[in-house]
Design a protein around this motif. Structure first.
Motif, PDB file in Angstrom:
ATOM      1  N   HIS A  40       0.676  -1.266   0.013  1.00 47.49           N
ATOM      2  CA  HIS A  40       0.360   0.187   0.149  1.00 47.49           C
ATOM      3  C   HIS A  40       0.951   1.367  -0.648  1.00 47.49           C
ATOM      4  O   HIS A  40       1.010   2.471   1.007  1.00 47.49           O
ATOM      5  N   PRO A  41       2.094   1.238  -1.083  1.00 43.66           N
ATOM      6  CA  PRO A  41       2.586   2.688  -0.875  1.00 43.66           C
ATOM      7  C   PRO A  41       1.678   3.549  -1.392  1.00 43.66           C
ATOM      8  O   PRO A  41       0.465   4.038  -1.915  1.00 43.66           O
ATOM      9  N   HIS A  42       2.531   4.996  -0.732  1.00 42.94           N
ATOM     10  CA  HIS A  42       1.318   6.370  -1.469  1.00 42.94           C
ATOM     11  C   HIS A  42       1.778   7.598  -1.891  1.00 42.94           C
ATOM     12  O   HIS A  42       2.893   7.553  -1.990  1.00 42.94           O
ATOM     13  N   ASP A  43       1.181   7.493  -2.821  1.00 42.26           N
ATOM     14  CA  ASP A  43       1.483   8.986  -4.046  1.00 42.26           C
ATOM     15  C   ASP A  43       1.223  10.016  -3.129  1.00 42.26           C
ATOM     16  O   ASP A  43       0.170   9.164  -2.724  1.00 42.26           O
ATOM     17  N   PRO A  44       1.479  11.481  -4.023  1.00 45.24           N
ATOM     18  CA  PRO A  44       0.897  12.372  -3.475  1.00 45.24           C
ATOM     19  C   PRO A  44      -0.981  11.895  -3.035  1.00 45.24           C
ATOM     20  O   PRO A  44      -1.443  12.735  -2.489  1.00 45.24           O
ATOM     21  N   ALA A  45      -1.244  11.484  -3.647  1.00 46.36           N
ATOM     22  CA  ALA A  45      -3.402  11.685  -4.068  1.00 46.36           C
ATOM     23  C   ALA A  45      -3.152  10.830  -2.832  1.00 46.36           C
ATOM     24  O   ALA A  45      -4.362  11.648  -2.153  1.00 46.36           O
ATOM     25  N   LEU A  46      -2.710   9.920  -2.813  1.00 48.02           N
ATOM     26  CA  LEU A  46      -3.211   8.743  -1.706  1.00 48.02           C
ATOM     27  C   LEU A  46      -2.987   9.956  -0.336  1.00 48.02           C
ATOM     28  O   LEU A  46      -3.649   9.851   0.821  1.00 48.02           O
ATOM     29  N   VAL A  47      -2.154  10.232  -0.265  1.00 53.33           N
ATOM     30  CA  VAL A  47      -1.419  11.419   1.149  1.00 53.33           C
ATOM     31  C   VAL A  47      -2.506  12.098   1.494  1.00 53.33           C
ATOM     32  O   VAL A  47      -3.097  12.733   2.228  1.00 53.33           O
ATOM     33  N   ARG A  48      -3.314  13.232   0.518  1.00 58.97           N
ATOM     34  CA  ARG A  48      -3.962  13.872   0.558  1.00 58.97           C
ATOM     35  C   ARG A  48      -5.086  13.706   1.040  1.00 58.97           C
ATOM     36  O   ARG A  48      -5.383  14.212   1.927  1.00 58.97           O
ATOM     37  N   GLU A  49      -6.126  12.165   0.552  1.00 60.44           N
ATOM     38  CA  GLU A  49      -6.552  11.751   0.876  1.00 60.44           C
ATOM     39  C   GLU A  49      -6.543  11.254   2.299  1.00 60.44           C
ATOM     40  O   GLU A  49      -7.862  11.227   3.069  1.00 60.44           O
ATOM     41  N   HIS A  50      -5.433  10.426   2.312  1.00 62.68           N
ATOM     42  CA  HIS A  50      -5.430   9.930   4.309  1.00 62.68           C
ATOM     43  C   HIS A  50      -5.226  11.021   4.909  1.00 62.68           C
ATOM     44  O   HIS A  50      -5.719  11.031   6.489  1.00 62.68           O
ATOM     45  N   PHE A  51      -4.184  11.856   4.681  1.00 57.99           N
ATOM     46  CA  PHE A  51      -3.278  13.044   6.163  1.00 57.99           C
ATOM     47  C   PHE A  51      -3.986  14.588   5.716  1.00 57.99           C
ATOM     48  O   PHE A  51      -3.979  15.146   6.765  1.00 57.99           O
ATOM     49  N   TYR A  52      -4.501  14.879   5.090  1.00 55.19           N
ATOM     50  CA  TYR A  52      -4.882  16.400   4.975  1.00 55.19           C
ATOM     51  C   TYR A  52      -6.711  16.776   4.129  1.00 55.19           C
ATOM     52  O   TYR A  52      -7.246  16.744   3.265  1.00 55.19           O
ATOM     53  N   VAL A  53      -6.947  15.655   5.670  1.00 59.22           N
ATOM     54  CA  VAL A  53      -8.595  15.996   5.240  1.00 59.22           C
ATOM     55  C   VAL A  53      -8.735  17.054   6.790  1.00 59.22           C
ATOM     56  O   VAL A  53      -8.673  16.308   7.692  1.00 59.22           O
ATOM     57  N   ASP A  54     -10.164  17.065   6.816  1.00 61.49           N
ATOM     58  CA  ASP A  54     -11.171  17.896   7.699  1.00 61.49           C
ATOM     59  C   ASP A  54     -11.479  16.706   8.805  1.00 61.49           C
ATOM     60  O   ASP A  54     -13.085  16.669   8.925  1.00 61.49           O
TER      61      ASP A  54
END
Length: 192
Positions: A40-54
């Motif tokens: 389950h490596p993370h690319d920028p889109a997945l990082v934004r989806e998992h870590f930059y949510v409110d």
């Protein structure tokens, strides 16, 4: 925003500029073996989806002597959140937090930094957020992490079988908790 400083460790809230560090760490198989899974490596889109949510989680970057080395998050646990960890609904009367973390720079592993980090976060949650209980759910095979948490005052209270999907397999997890001093002294409650 700065959450706290403890010697060479600084914990601050995640910023947009931290995205590249998260992508780098979460595409490293050595890190993913322990956090998220190598499948389950993370690319920028997945990082934004998992870590930059409110939501209610406070997501933070860990710095050591000013260098970004990892990630930590904490979040309040309500009755439903505690129930997810296997607690009876009646136990939800205390102020409880969940916590997750990883050191993303393997050169900082096995130096006691994880123990200092977890201890300082416990101190912060107990003294600044009035936490009476802090809960984590490490996978049972991750003995190095569990030993670190036990050094910091956590204790195993229950095993949850097949609790977390990791590398295509449902893995058993220990529910471990730290009880704040006020809660310990006023409670005769035994572990789950």
């Amino acid at each position: 925003m700065l959450v706290y400083e403890a010697g060479p460790i600084t914990v601050r809230e995640l910023e947009e500029r931290d995205e590249s560090s998260l992508v780098f760490w979460l595409s490293n198989p050595d890190v993913l073996q322990y956090y998220g899974g190598r499948d389950h490596p993370h690319d920028p889109a997945l990082v934004r989806e998992h870590f930059y949510v409110d939501d209610e989680e406070t997501r933070c970057l860990i710095e050591y002597d000013g260098k970004p080395i990892g990630y930590i998050q904490f979040y309040p646990l309500d009755e439903e959140g505690l129930y997810h960890y296997g607690y009876e609904k009646a136990e939800a009367g205390s102020i409880a937090f969940g916590m997750d973390q990883f050191i993303g720079e393997p050169i900082y592993w096995n130096q006691g930094i994880g123990t200092k980090l977890v201890s300082s976060m416990v101190d912060y949650l107990v003294h600044h957020r009035q936490a009476e209980r802090i809960v984590m759910d490490p996978q049972t095979w991750n003995e190095r992490a569990i030993a670190c948490y036990e050094k910091c005052g956590f204790r195993k209270v229950r095993m949850l079988e097949k609790h977390e999907l990791h590398e295509g397999e449902l893995r058993d997890c220990w529910i471990i908790e730290y009880r704040g001093k006020r809660h310990q002294s006023n409670s005769s409650e035994e572990p789950l």
